[in-house]
Enzyme design. Structure first.
Site, PDB file in Angstrom:
ATOM      1  N   HIS A  95       0.614  -1.177   0.026  1.00 50.99           N
ATOM      2  CA  HIS A  95      -0.062  -0.059   0.064  1.00 50.99           C
ATOM      3  C   HIS A  95       1.005   1.322   0.149  1.00 50.99           C
ATOM      4  O   HIS A  95       0.743   2.206  -0.845  1.00 50.99           O
ATOM      5  CB  HIS A  95      -0.867   0.012   1.143  1.00 50.99           C
ATOM      6  CG  HIS A  95      -1.844   1.042   1.429  1.00 50.99           C
ATOM      7  ND1 HIS A  95      -3.173   1.264   0.848  1.00 50.99           N
ATOM      8  CD2 HIS A  95      -1.755   2.436   1.809  1.00 50.99           C
ATOM      9  CE1 HIS A  95      -3.899   2.279   0.874  1.00 50.99           C
ATOM     10  NE2 HIS A  95      -2.810   3.012   1.416  1.00 50.99           N
ATOM     11  N   GLU A  96       1.552   1.232   0.830  1.00 49.15           N
ATOM     12  CA  GLU A  96       2.536   2.453   0.970  1.00 49.15           C
ATOM     13  C   GLU A  96       3.576   2.578  -0.285  1.00 49.15           C
ATOM     14  O   GLU A  96       3.867   3.771  -0.645  1.00 49.15           O
ATOM     15  CB  GLU A  96       3.439   2.172   2.159  1.00 49.15           C
ATOM     16  CG  GLU A  96       2.641   2.401   3.718  1.00 49.15           C
ATOM     17  CD  GLU A  96       1.801   3.624   3.639  1.00 49.15           C
ATOM     18  OE1 GLU A  96       1.792   4.520   3.157  1.00 49.15           O
ATOM     19  OE2 GLU A  96       0.774   3.364   4.322  1.00 49.15           O
ATOM     20  N   HIS A  99       1.755   4.328  -2.875  1.00 48.45           N
ATOM     21  CA  HIS A  99       1.797   5.775  -2.680  1.00 48.45           C
ATOM     22  C   HIS A  99       3.151   6.628  -3.058  1.00 48.45           C
ATOM     23  O   HIS A  99       3.216   7.547  -3.734  1.00 48.45           O
ATOM     24  CB  HIS A  99       1.457   6.463  -1.340  1.00 48.45           C
ATOM     25  CG  HIS A  99      -0.012   6.206  -0.856  1.00 48.45           C
ATOM     26  ND1 HIS A  99      -1.006   6.939  -1.519  1.00 48.45           N
ATOM     27  CD2 HIS A  99      -0.335   5.472   0.313  1.00 48.45           C
ATOM     28  CE1 HIS A  99      -2.248   6.147  -0.823  1.00 48.45           C
ATOM     29  NE2 HIS A  99      -1.728   5.621   0.254  1.00 48.45           N
TER      30      HIS A  99
END
Length: 440
Positions: A95-96, A99
């Protein structure tokens, strides 16, 4: 999501300081497998499965529904817990990374990439970006220097996230969700290619996998492996949770009254009369576990095209189940609120899954990715969806941002709520662990 509040953290109103880090909580839910203990109530471990067709056979698909009555005995063994924690950590990293890459590849300035919250355990710097692993691996964040008071970057720098066009910012904010969705598909695709997709062929009746010693069932002749084909003259023509529930309800209504069971035992059919014992609440019990009568096999793809097809259908089915389950939580929130689970509960359930078999671990990981992706899209402050909503409001206002005071109020309230909810869930789920209960 809950941000890491570092020493140089700006006001929580900033939409660009942190790209909504992964939350240490989730609405991720898993419904217990339909089997029953001595009291004929749902057990504290297991998972509910629903079925769909692949070439006229029944396939197993992990259903997300509700963590309920979980005792979390999975923490009693280290390896399954580590496997479950590794799954959750991998999902956070993906997820990170979504980003981070969306920003980095667009030339947007990034100052921090962290896995976990709290004190820094390990860190290094590269190209003016601090990479760190922190003490509590229950989330993560990507930091931007936009409002960092210690940054010497001019506030009008075109490569600051807040100064980028709306589309660039939308891409950065939504990239974590996109990464989780893609990762869920990759997990299922890997499962299809490596170990095959578990499928279940359904048979009539209800299976008896376990009989308690000295129970009514044991006393009257029921043994593990028996299949209940009928009860009081009514045939059980279909398998599944409904058939199990029908048997349970009839037994509960029959304390101290003989229940006639038609049993398949090996190649033979026989009838057994069982006199259920009476619970303190007046309901009947016979002391067995019951489950749908299914046979599990593996479906392996013969070629790449078939693998894409199988994993795609599994992905769509699992996504549908996740959406239905989360929809039910919001439609009937008063009854479902207690089933919202945090990282402790998720890891505990994952440990149970890991102990069960690797097939379910693949499904668990894919379902968790999809749950977190959907939760992150909710238009709530401190979530990715909340940040996206504010950006869309800006777009609707012709590129004019909301007043800083309004942003501060919205984001501050959201962060306080999510932090409070996260802490509550961690404490509640920890107190529900079996070994913690034993200490109390």
């Amino acid at each position: 999501m809950i941000p890491h509040l570092c020493q140089s953290s700006p006001s929580p109103s900033s939409l660009t300081r942190f790209i909504n880090p992964m939350s240490p909580l989730s609405l991720f839910t898993l419904k217990p497998r339909t089997h029953f203990s001595e009291s004929l109530s749902p057990p504290i471990h297991g998972s509910q499965f629903v079925y769909g067709n692949i070439r006229h056979v029944r396939r197993q698909r992990l259903r997300t529904s509700a963590f309920s009555q979980i005792g979390f005995g999975g923490f009693e063994s280290a390896q399954p817990v580590l496997e479950a924690a590794a799954v959750l950590t991998a999902i956070i990293i993906v997820h990170e990374t979504g980003h981070f890459l969306a920003a980095y590849l667009q030339g947007i300035r990034v100052s921090k990439f962290a896995i976990g919250f709290g004190p820094i355990l390990v860190k290094f710097n590269s190209e003016n970006i601090e990479y760190s692993i922190r003490a509590f691996p229950l989330g993560g964040f990507v930091g931007f220097p936009d409002n960092d008071p210690d940054s010497n970057i001019p506030v009008d720098d075109k490569d600051l996230l807040k100064n980028r066009p709306i589309f660039d910012r939308i891409l950065v904010v939504s990239a974590g969700v996109i990464a989780n969705i893609v990762f869920a598909y990759v997990i299922l695709f890997t499962q299809v290619l490596s170990i095959g997709l578990p499928v279940q062929e359904a048979f009539p009746g209800v299976l008896v996998p376990q009989v308690r010693p000295f129970s009514a069932a044991s006393r009257d002749g029921l043994i593990p492996g028996d299949v209940i084909l009928g009860i009081n003259g009514v045939e059980l023509l279909k398998t599944g949770p409904k058939s199990v529930s029908n048997v349970v309800e009839l037994i509960k209504k029959s304390p101290n009254r003989t229940v006639l069971l038609k049993i398949a035992r090996g190649e033979n059919n026989l009838e057994i009369g069982i006199n259920p014992d009476e619970n303190s609440d007046g309901s009947g019990r016979i002391g067995v576990q019951l489950s749908p009568n299914v046979r599990v096999t593996k479906v392996r793809a013969k070629n790449l095209l078939e693998a894409l097809n199988f994993s795609g259908r599994e992905f769509l089915g699992l996504s549908s189940n996740v959406l239905d389950s989360l929809k039910q939580i919001f439609v009937d929130f008063s009854d479902s609120a207690s089933k919202v689970s945090g990282p402790v509960a998720i890891i505990a359930f994952g440990a149970e899954v890991a102990r069960s078999n690797v097939d379910e671990l693949f499904q668990f990981a894919a379902a968790l990715n999809l749950n977190l992706a959907i939760i992150n899209l909710l238009p709530l402050p401190a979530l990715d969806g909340g940040t996206l909503a504010l950006i869309l409001v800006e777009a609707a206002r012709g590129g004019k941002k909301l007043p800083l005071e309004i942003e501060q109020g919205i984001m501050s309230s959201g962060i306080v709520f999510v932090i409070s909810l996260g802490l509550f869930l961690i404490i509640r789920d920890t107190l529900n662990l079996d070994f913690v209960k034993d200490l109390m």
